[in-house]
Design an enzyme around this catalytic site. Structure first.
Site, PDB file in Angstrom:
ATOM      1  N   LYS A   1       1.641  13.493   5.249  1.00 17.87           N
ATOM      2  CA  LYS A   1       1.435  12.428   3.694  1.00 17.87           C
ATOM      3  C   LYS A   1       2.463  13.454   3.177  1.00 17.87           C
ATOM      4  O   LYS A   1       2.656  14.381   2.717  1.00 17.87           O
ATOM      5  CB  LYS A   1      -0.174  12.412   3.118  1.00 17.87           C
ATOM      6  CG  LYS A   1      -0.091  12.089   2.175  1.00 17.87           C
ATOM      7  CD  LYS A   1      -1.504  11.863   1.564  1.00 17.87           C
ATOM      8  CE  LYS A   1      -1.585  10.707   0.403  1.00 17.87           C
ATOM      9  NZ  LYS A   1      -0.804   9.785   0.858  1.00 17.87           N
TER      10      LYS A   1
ATOM     11  N   GLY B   1       1.128  -1.024   0.332  1.00 18.66           N
ATOM     12  CA  GLY B   1      -0.334   0.163  -0.251  1.00 18.66           C
ATOM     13  C   GLY B   1       0.949   0.767  -0.077  1.00 18.66           C
ATOM     14  O   GLY B   1       0.470   2.562   0.148  1.00 18.66           O
TER      15      GLY B   1
ATOM     16  N   SER C   1      -1.837  -1.380  -4.713  1.00 16.79           N
ATOM     17  CA  SER C   1      -2.300  -0.682  -4.707  1.00 16.79           C
ATOM     18  C   SER C   1      -2.609   1.049  -3.922  1.00 16.79           C
ATOM     19  O   SER C   1      -1.824   0.693  -2.750  1.00 16.79           O
ATOM     20  CB  SER C   1      -4.032  -0.789  -4.371  1.00 16.79           C
ATOM     21  OG  SER C   1      -5.154  -0.077  -4.271  1.00 16.79           O
TER      22      SER C   1
ATOM     23  N   ASN D   1      -4.612   2.750  -2.840  1.00 19.04           N
ATOM     24  CA  ASN D   1      -5.962   2.325  -1.778  1.00 19.04           C
ATOM     25  C   ASN D   1      -6.209   1.323  -1.699  1.00 19.04           C
ATOM     26  O   ASN D   1      -7.039   0.613  -2.901  1.00 19.04           O
ATOM     27  CB  ASN D   1      -6.696   3.845  -1.747  1.00 19.04           C
ATOM     28  CG  ASN D   1      -7.700   4.447  -1.149  1.00 19.04           C
ATOM     29  OD1 ASN D   1      -8.527   3.662  -0.156  1.00 19.04           O
ATOM     30  ND2 ASN D   1      -7.599   5.210  -0.527  1.00 19.04           N
ATOM     31  N   PHE D   2      -6.378   0.577  -0.541  1.00 19.95           N
ATOM     32  CA  PHE D   2      -7.252  -0.880  -0.436  1.00 19.95           C
ATOM     33  C   PHE D   2      -8.169  -0.560   0.060  1.00 19.95           C
ATOM     34  O   PHE D   2      -9.463  -1.918   0.071  1.00 19.95           O
ATOM     35  CB  PHE D   2      -6.156  -1.473   0.254  1.00 19.95           C
ATOM     36  CG  PHE D   2      -5.385  -2.489   0.099  1.00 19.95           C
ATOM     37  CD1 PHE D   2      -5.032  -3.494  -1.351  1.00 19.95           C
ATOM     38  CD2 PHE D   2      -4.294  -1.499  -0.042  1.00 19.95           C
ATOM     39  CE1 PHE D   2      -3.808  -3.903  -1.184  1.00 19.95           C
ATOM     40  CE2 PHE D   2      -2.824  -2.384  -0.762  1.00 19.95           C
ATOM     41  CZ  PHE D   2      -3.263  -3.325  -1.628  1.00 19.95           C
TER      42      PHE D   2
ATOM     43  N   HIS E   1      -5.331  15.643   1.723  1.00 19.74           N
ATOM     44  CA  HIS E   1      -5.244  14.931   3.395  1.00 19.74           C
ATOM     45  C   HIS E   1      -4.872  15.360   4.323  1.00 19.74           C
ATOM     46  O   HIS E   1      -4.543  16.506   4.446  1.00 19.74           O
ATOM     47  CB  HIS E   1      -3.911  14.006   1.986  1.00 19.74           C
ATOM     48  CG  HIS E   1      -4.737  13.040   1.427  1.00 19.74           C
ATOM     49  ND1 HIS E   1      -4.821  12.950  -0.449  1.00 19.74           N
ATOM     50  CD2 HIS E   1      -4.670  11.234   2.109  1.00 19.74           C
ATOM     51  CE1 HIS E   1      -5.121  11.614  -0.215  1.00 19.74           C
ATOM     52  NE2 HIS E   1      -5.585  10.400   0.763  1.00 19.74           N
TER      53      HIS E   1
END
Length: 233
Positions: free
Chosen positions: A135, A71, A96, A98-99, A131
């Site tokens: 981040k 991720g 991914s 985003n899971f 966000h």
């Protein structure tokens, strides 16, 4: 299922709790100051580290015959190298941006809407993502995935954080407080606007999706996506 956690920050700690609640065992909790000792005991690894560590983490898992759920975002310039090693070692990978189960449904809605809106030139698309201030990447990997979903299904050919040129998608990236993640796709015209939005309330959605992906990948070989896991194809 025995899980190696590669990256033990806030996300890693949430994943640990969710995994234990689902009856799994954590056999390695690796941060920047620890080693891969214990990796060989794992059935699967879940990587939520940092971009500079992701390639090394994933490669170490392939060399140890451990499937990987990644991720971490911001390392995809090395994706071809990682994919080649995965196939060479008969490994298994799901990477991914985003899971979250909800976000992956949102990805599908985004692609479907892009196909419809490609017929209406009076609408121009734009995106916004918000966000938390910690981040590291900008725009978010999720925003890039959304942009790519539009590009694959429309006349748009690129995205930008700056003033967009023709056929470019403008992404506005905001960093504020402790926001887990908000993504908005808007189609604007002179007379109205169409908007789809996903808002994460906390990190648990990402963690649950990652653990479900880890449960799914056991015994498989190859490179997969959350579409495979959730049977969205």
């Amino acid at each position: 299922m025995k899980i190696a956690l590669l990256g033990y920050g806030k996300m890693g700690q949430v994943i640990e709790r969710i995994a234990i609640e689902r009856g799994h065992e954590i056999v390695l909790k690796k941060d920047e100051n620890s080693t891969f000792e214990g990796l060989s005991n794992a059935d699967v690894a879940i990587d939520f580290s940092v971009p500079t560590a992701a390639v090394s983490n994933i490669s170490s898992c392939f060399n140890a015959n451990i499937p990987v759920i990644s991720g971490t975002t911001g390392w995809l310039e090395n994706y071809d190298e990682v994919a080649a090693l995965c196939y060479e070692k008969n490994g298994a990978l799901i990477s991914s941006s985003n899971f979250s189960l909800g976000v992956n449904v949102f990805f599908e809605l985004n692609e479907y809407l892009a196909k419809i809106m490609s017929k209406f030139e009076s609408y121009k698309v734009e995106m916004e993502e918000i966000h938390h201030t910690q981040k590291l990447d900008e725009p978010s990997g999720t925003a890039i995935s959304l942009a790519n979903g539009i590009i694959e299904n429309s006349k748009y050919n690129n995205w930008t954080l700056k003033n967009p040129e023709a056929n470019q998608i403008h992404i506005e990236a905001k960093r504020s407080g402790t926001v887990p993640g908000t993504h908005i796709v808007t189609y604007n015209s002179a007379v109205d606007a169409i908007e789809i939005k996903h808002t994460a309330h906390n990190r648990e959605g990402f963690a649950i999706g990652a653990v479900i992906a880890a449960e799914w990948i056991i015994g498989k070989q190859g490179i997969f996506t959350m579409k495979d896991v959730l049977e969205l194809k």
